[in-house]
Motif scaffolding. Structure first.
Motif, short mmCIF file in Angstrom:
data_model
loop_
_atom_site.label_atom_id
_atom_site.label_comp_id
_atom_site.label_asym_id
_atom_site.label_seq_id
_atom_site.Cartn_x
_atom_site.Cartn_y
_atom_site.Cartn_z
N ARG A 110 3.97 4.46 -7.50
CA ARG A 110 4.79 5.28 -8.39
C ARG A 110 6.01 4.51 -8.89
N ALA A 111 6.67 3.78 -7.98
CA ALA A 111 7.85 3.02 -8.35
C ALA A 111 7.51 1.91 -9.34
N THR A 112 6.35 1.27 -9.16
CA THR A 112 5.92 0.20 -10.07
C THR A 112 5.70 0.74 -11.48
N VAL A 113 5.03 1.88 -11.57
CA VAL A 113 4.77 2.49 -12.88
C VAL A 113 6.09 2.84 -13.58
N PRO A 126 0.83 -1.21 0.00
CA PRO A 126 0.00 0.00 0.00
C PRO A 126 0.86 1.26 0.00
N GLY A 127 0.26 2.33 -0.51
CA GLY A 127 0.95 3.62 -0.46
C GLY A 127 1.34 4.12 -1.84
N ASP A 148 -12.57 3.56 -1.38
CA ASP A 148 -11.90 4.36 -0.35
C ASP A 148 -10.40 4.48 -0.59
N ALA A 149 -9.89 3.92 -1.68
CA ALA A 149 -8.46 4.00 -1.98
C ALA A 149 -8.25 4.11 -3.49
N PRO A 150 -8.50 5.31 -4.06
CA PRO A 150 -8.30 5.48 -5.50
C PRO A 150 -6.83 5.41 -5.87
#
Length: 546
Positions: free
Chosen positions: A72-75, A66-67, A93-95
């Motif tokens: 961002r790092a994965t993209v 999560p987070g 609840d987590a877009p």
């Protein structure tokens, strides 16, 4: 579809084609800096292959911590290794984090979000069937339905080529498409098409004859000679790899089948694969989306109006919830019992919506009006209780009917009350209040017990934050087996009647009097004091020893 291939000509499959195929909304396109016509060559699940190039594949970010930093790092890493797109999980609840969107824009990689109701299995199935559909081509009998083709066009073309009547069925013997039926069609074909599925008696006959076993195992076209009123037939299974998707049936309809009918049918089965994959995906997606919506309504999560729309229910229709809960300790026996209850609820209440999860079955039951709701809910609760009781060697199941609410938007209130009814039934049974045990009820049947449970829930934090002789008594006695607590519970429940309490405990009255004297002397408690008796009553109930 596996990483590394989507077919002989991977450049024919584009992100646009995959998204156009996704009618159920498994994926949502967030941005595509390079456009939607980028080629897609397969998929990668998670960080499959630490140093392996991604080569225009779609990366499913399964198991992502999560987070926003991880997203961002994965993209960025997927873009560096040449991926075509990244799919991130999204919930109400987590877009998807804004940091991930910014990274995708900067790196020029497409970013998609997986629907909250779907899972990674749905995503993989979508990509697999969308790719197969795209690879089948857009011309001829495999054409897209929007262009006047699809499975009906394939069936019509096949019927013309083999000079017979064609029926396509799924593995549940439901008719997915059929060619025009001539005046000479046999009775089985007419009843199958009119009923939308193969009649049960016909299915039983095919099983007895061994034809179905042959169909499920054969890789080739099966020939069945004419027999009386039954015309000559050719049958072939539709498979994707080793997975059985359905079958094609060709029947002679007033004329002989063409000499190359078997070859035509074999080719049609290949072209039918993406269409049957789409049918299976749509069916699976509908079931999962409805379960997600029903879960959201019952638990009061998410957009309740959208959940009602997904379930096909109006927002102004009264409803009630019925819940059947198993004993978690019973294992497989209880699982089988709940499965039977879910089937019964689905079959007997066609307008209801049934959710099977964990240790319970919940039924959202639309009713005609508020007045009918209590009777309808109690009727279903009674029916499920009778079924559970009649199953040989069945595990205990308690069934609670919630109050009728004005709309499915308030279903969570009825669901909460139904669970309280179940708690009350289990509490009364554990305390020996009902003989024989009562296993179904509505709120009005166990109202005082429900009120007591709610009061105990409210007072628990107060008790747990307190200290003093009462707390010391409870802690010390429970650590050594709880004999004093059980003795106090029986004494207080019988309004201080020592002989009656001793009989309940299977003790001599003098033994109980000795224990009560120990409570007074060791802990300095006055059992004749009203406040002490009230707090002790609450405390021993909170321990759950009875």
């Amino acid at each position: 579809m596996t990483a590394g291939t989507t077919g002989q000509d991977p450049d024919r499959v584009t992100l646009r084609q995959i998204l156009a195929y996704d009618e159920d909304g498994v994926l949502r396109l967030l941005l595509a800096p390079a456009g939607q016509d980028v080629a897609v060559r397969g998929l990668i699940i998670g960080d499959e292959g630490a140093a392996r190039p991604h080569e225009r594949r779609i990366v499913l970010a399964a198991g992502l911590p999560p987070g926003p930093a991880a997203a961002r790092a994965t993209v960025r890493e997927a873009a560096r290794r040449g991926a075509a797109a990244v799919v991130l999980r999204e919930s109400e609840d987590a877009p998807v984090p804004a940091d991930a969107l910014a990274a995708a824009e900067e790196c020029g990689i497409a970013l998609l979000a997986r629907a909250a109701w779907a899972d990674w299995g749905d995503t993989i199935a979508l990509l697999r069937s969308a790719t197969a559909f795209a690879e089948a081509g857009r011309g001829g009998p495999a054409a897209d339905p929007a262009e006047g083709g699809g499975l009906p066009a394939l069936v019509s073309a096949t019927a013309r080529s083999c000079r017979g009547s064609i029926t396509v069925e799924d593995t549940q013997f439901r008719v997915l498409a059929h060619s025009a039926t001539g005046p000479d069609a046999d009775g089985v074909r007419r009843s199958t098409i009119l009923g939308g599925r193969v009649p049960d008696r016909r299915v039983a006959e095919l099983r007895r004859s061994g034809l179905l076993r042959t169909l499920w195992t054969s890789q080739d076209v099966i020939h069945r000679a004419a027999d009386g009123d039954s015309p000559e037939r050719l049958i072939v299974a539709v498979r994707s790899g080793g997975e059985m998707l359905g079958s094609l049936w060709a029947a002679a309809d007033g004329q002989r089948l063409s000499p190359d009918a078997a070859q035509v049918l074999r080719r049609a089965a290949t072209l039918a694969v993406p269409h049957l994959l789409r049918h299976r995906l749509r069916e699976s997606g509908t079931v999962r989306r409805e379960a997600y919506a029903l879960r959201g309504l019952l638990h009061g999560d998410g957009d309740r109006r959208a959940h009602l729309w997904s379930l096909g229910l109006p927002s102004d229709a009264p409803c009630a919830v019925v819940v059947a809960v198993r004993d978690a300790a019973e294992g497989a026996r209880a699982e089988r019992t709940l499965e039977a209850l879910a089937i019964q609820a689905t079959a007997s209440r066609p307008t209801g919506r049934v959710l099977r999860e964990d240790d319970q079955v919940a039924v959202l039951l639309p009713v005609g009006d508020i007045g009918d709701g209590r009777r309808a809910a109690l009727s279903l609760a009674r029916e499920l209780d009778a079924l559970a009781a009649g199953i040989p060697d069945a595990a205990p199941v308690w069934v609670g009917a919630g109050q009728t609410v004005r709309s499915g938007l308030e279903a969570s209130h009825s669901y909460g009350k139904a669970l309280l009814v179940v708690r009350a039934l289990r509490e009364r049974e554990a305390r020996g209040r009902d003989h024989p045990p009562v296993r179904h009820a509505g709120p009005g049947d166990v109202g005082p017990t429900i009120d007591a449970l709610r009061m105990l829930d409210a007072v628990r934090p107060v008790w747990e934050d307190g200290d003093g002789p009462l707390h010391e008594l409870i802690r010390a006695d429970l650590a050594t087996g709880g004999d004093l607590v059980r003795s106090l519970a029986a004494y207080l429940e019988t309004a201080g009647d020592v002989p009656k309490a001793a009989r309940r405990l299977v003790l001599h009255p003098n033994t109980l009097r000795y224990r009560l004297r120990r409570v007074r002397e060791r802990f300095g408690l006055d059992l004749d004091d009203p406040d002490t008796r009230l707090v002790l009553t609450l405390a021993v109930r909170l321990t759950g020893v009875l």
